[in-house]
Design a protein around this motif. Structure first.
Motif, PDB file in Angstrom:
ATOM      1  N   ASP A 144       0.816  -1.213   0.000  1.00  0.00           N
ATOM      2  CA  ASP A 144       0.000   0.000   0.000  1.00  0.00           C
ATOM      3  C   ASP A 144       0.850   1.263   0.000  1.00  0.00           C
ATOM      4  OD1 ASP A 144      -2.322  -1.462  -0.059  1.00  0.00           O
ATOM      5  OD2 ASP A 144      -2.669  -1.355   2.106  1.00  0.00           O
ATOM      6  N   SER A 145       1.867   1.318   0.869  1.00  0.00           N
ATOM      7  CA  SER A 145       2.675   2.537   0.957  1.00  0.00           C
ATOM      8  C   SER A 145       3.475   2.757  -0.321  1.00  0.00           C
ATOM      9  CB  SER A 145       3.613   2.484   2.165  1.00  0.00           C
ATOM     10  OG  SER A 145       4.622   1.503   1.991  1.00  0.00           O
ATOM     11  N   LEU A 146       4.003   1.684  -0.903  1.00  0.00           N
ATOM     12  CA  LEU A 146       4.781   1.823  -2.132  1.00  0.00           C
ATOM     13  C   LEU A 146       3.881   2.190  -3.305  1.00  0.00           C
ATOM     14  CD1 LEU A 146       7.751   1.573  -2.899  1.00  0.00           C
ATOM     15  CD2 LEU A 146       7.357  -0.824  -3.491  1.00  0.00           C
ATOM     16  N   SER A 147       2.670   1.668  -3.316  1.00  0.00           N
ATOM     17  CA  SER A 147       1.709   2.025  -4.373  1.00  0.00           C
ATOM     18  C   SER A 147       1.364   3.506  -4.302  1.00  0.00           C
ATOM     19  CB  SER A 147       0.437   1.186  -4.249  1.00  0.00           C
ATOM     20  OG  SER A 147       0.698  -0.178  -4.506  1.00  0.00           O
ATOM     21  N   ARG A 148       1.103   3.998  -3.096  1.00  0.00           N
ATOM     22  CA  ARG A 148       0.783   5.424  -2.942  1.00  0.00           C
ATOM     23  C   ARG A 148       1.964   6.295  -3.353  1.00  0.00           C
ATOM     24  NH1 ARG A 148      -1.660   3.508   1.898  1.00  0.00           N
ATOM     25  NH2 ARG A 148       0.176   4.181   3.088  1.00  0.00           N
ATOM     26  N   THR A 149       3.167   5.863  -3.010  1.00  0.00           N
ATOM     27  CA  THR A 149       4.367   6.621  -3.379  1.00  0.00           C
ATOM     28  C   THR A 149       4.499   6.723  -4.889  1.00  0.00           C
ATOM     29  OG1 THR A 149       5.531   5.995  -1.339  1.00  0.00           O
ATOM     30  CG2 THR A 149       6.881   6.667  -3.218  1.00  0.00           C
ATOM     31  N   LEU A 150       4.315   5.617  -5.582  1.00  0.00           N
ATOM     32  CA  LEU A 150       4.401   5.634  -7.040  1.00  0.00           C
ATOM     33  C   LEU A 150       3.314   6.512  -7.646  1.00  0.00           C
ATOM     34  CD1 LEU A 150       5.193   1.874  -7.732  1.00  0.00           C
ATOM     35  CD2 LEU A 150       6.671   3.819  -8.304  1.00  0.00           C
ATOM     36  N   ASP A 151       2.108   6.449  -7.090  1.00  0.00           N
ATOM     37  CA  ASP A 151       1.017   7.284  -7.597  1.00  0.00           C
ATOM     38  C   ASP A 151       1.341   8.771  -7.447  1.00  0.00           C
ATOM     39  OD1 ASP A 151      -0.508   5.114  -8.342  1.00  0.00           O
ATOM     40  OD2 ASP A 151      -1.741   5.105  -6.523  1.00  0.00           O
ATOM     41  N   ILE A 152       1.914   9.145  -6.311  1.00  0.00           N
ATOM     42  CA  ILE A 152       2.264  10.546  -6.051  1.00  0.00           C
ATOM     43  C   ILE A 152       3.345  11.011  -7.017  1.00  0.00           C
ATOM     44  CG2 ILE A 152       3.378  12.093  -4.388  1.00  0.00           C
ATOM     45  CD1 ILE A 152       1.903  10.453  -2.184  1.00  0.00           C
ATOM     46  N   ILE A 153       4.387  10.200  -7.185  1.00  0.00           N
ATOM     47  CA  ILE A 153       5.476  10.573  -8.095  1.00  0.00           C
ATOM     48  C   ILE A 153       4.941  10.731  -9.513  1.00  0.00           C
ATOM     49  CG2 ILE A 153       7.661   9.811  -9.115  1.00  0.00           C
ATOM     50  CD1 ILE A 153       8.156   8.272  -6.474  1.00  0.00           C
ATOM     51  N   HIS A 154       4.160   9.755  -9.953  1.00  0.00           N
ATOM     52  CA  HIS A 154       3.611   9.787 -11.315  1.00  0.00           C
ATOM     53  C   HIS A 154       2.753  11.039 -11.526  1.00  0.00           C
ATOM     54  CE1 HIS A 154       1.935   8.134 -15.063  1.00  0.00           C
ATOM     55  NE2 HIS A 154       0.781   8.630 -14.637  1.00  0.00           N
ATOM     56  N   ALA A 155       1.875  11.322 -10.575  1.00  0.00           N
ATOM     57  CA  ALA A 155       0.956  12.458 -10.724  1.00  0.00           C
ATOM     58  C   ALA A 155       1.700  13.787 -10.733  1.00  0.00           C
ATOM     59  CB  ALA A 155      -0.080  12.439  -9.600  1.00  0.00           C
ATOM     60  N   ASP A 156       2.697  13.951  -9.855  1.00  0.00           N
ATOM     61  CA  ASP A 156       3.391  15.236  -9.786  1.00  0.00           C
ATOM     62  C   ASP A 156       4.361  15.436 -10.948  1.00  0.00           C
ATOM     63  OD1 ASP A 156       1.977  15.919  -7.570  1.00  0.00           O
ATOM     64  OD2 ASP A 156       3.707  16.372  -6.313  1.00  0.00           O
TER      65      ASP A 156
END
Length: 352
Positions: free
Chosen positions: A198-210
């Protein structure tokens, strides 16, 4: 506080308005903030937040031609930013409680230092600023003033009600050398348990979006390191890659993201890999940052991803020893890059 007038909005797309918090006043923050803002005044509209009298004294000591115009916090909140000419830097006065002595910390000024950051956040959330650029703070001074404080990143997340943020540093000779972290200031023994699906998925989502929304990269490519030596050597040197990282990357690909890995960290940072990447995600602090800081120290930029506002910072600390020696000792290169990066991100975001 009123919204920005349309003329100012138009100007912000060409010459973004940036709040620059000058940080610990006894450190090099005031000097590097003034020097960088003055040097880049044709590119960005910089608004310095700090003790106006001390900033004026510092500016005069650096170069008598540097012109500052100060406004009170109350005036800013009532009427917004005045339309000062380009050859003057705006200062929002955040007066300290005790005289500033370069190189000497004073906890009685800790709350004033933090107030400048609060005003910058308030202004950014209300669209008076396109981005925030922060000079280094001294955490101990704020804690000694009676305010629990662990750092800019955590404080900004709390002030903006952001559940998770990601630290990314950028810089170096390679134009796309960006290193984000899956975990930040953790003891090494605590890192494996902190890396979850979960934490790694959220991290990737944040990086991708920004990278998409704040850097203007239409389809970001993210390379991901393993946690263990040789990325686990097929389970012989650890199973975190097999049990957590690979399933997370597979799920991210299924969501349409361009991610690859896990790669051994000791061989990933090569030109042949980096030239096709927009960011490297490292699993922990001292896995990714030594490479970037070797390539860029003094020119690197710290960027907080995941916030509803843009925030960049220098890649160094308060340098109290340099401040004690007097003006002219500090290198403002990292502040130059932090301002330029914030402006680049602001333009990309405003163009959406």
């Amino acid at each position: 506080m009123s919204d920005l007038p349309s003329a100012t909005r138009s100007e912000s797309r060409q010459r973004p308005t940036l709040a620059i918090t000058c940080g610990e006043p006894a450190g090099i923050g005031p000097e590097i903030s003034i020097r960088a803002a003055w040097e880049l005044r044709a590119e960005v509209r910089s608004v310095l937040l700090g003790d106006a009298a001390y900033l004026a004294q510092t500016a005069h000591g650096l170069d008598a031609s540097i012109a500052l115009s100060a406004i009170s916090l109350q005036a800013f909140r009532n009427t917004g930013l005045p339309d000062f000419p380009q050859d003057r830097l705006t200062v929002i006065d955040c007066p300290v409680n005790e005289p500033i002595v370069p190189g000497v910390l004073d906890a009685r000024n800790g709350r004033a230092v933090l107030q400048a950051l609060d005003i910058a956040v308030e202004g950014a959330l209300k669209k008076h600023f396109d981005a925030i650029v922060t000079a280094p703070l001294q955490k101990s001074t704020i804690n000694d003033a009676g305010v629990p404080f662990t750092g800019h990143t955590e404080y900004l997340a709390e002030r903006t009600a952001t559940p998770q943020v990601v630290m990314m540093l950028a810089g170096g000779e390679h134009p796309h050398l960006r290193v984000a972290l899956a975990t930040t200031h953790l003891a090494l023994k605590d890192v494996p348990a902190a890396i979850t699906f979960d934490s790694l998925s959220r991290t990737l989502d944040i990086i991708h979006a920004d990278l998409r929304d704040k850097f203007g990269i239409a389809k970001p490519r993210i390379l991901v390191t393993g946690l263990n030596p040789h990325a686990g050597e097929n389970g012989y040197l650890g199973r975190e890659e097999i049990d957590v990282i690979i399933p997370t990357l597979d799920a991210a690909k299924a969501r349409g993201m361009d991610v690859a890995g896990p790669y051994p960290a000791d061989t990933l940072f090569q030109q042949k890999y980096l030239e096709h990447a927009d960011c490297v995600l490292a699993m922990y602090h001292d896995q990714g940052l030594p490479v970037l800081k070797f390539a860029s120290f003094g020119q690197g930029v710290n960027i907080t991803l995941g916030l509803p506002i843009i925030r960049t910072s220098v890649d160094h600390g308060t340098a109290l020893d340099l401040a004690a020696k007097g003006l002219g000792e500090a290198d403002h290169g990292s502040m130059i890059e932090a301002i330029r990066t914030a402006a680049l991100m602001a333009r990309a975001k405003n163009s959406l």
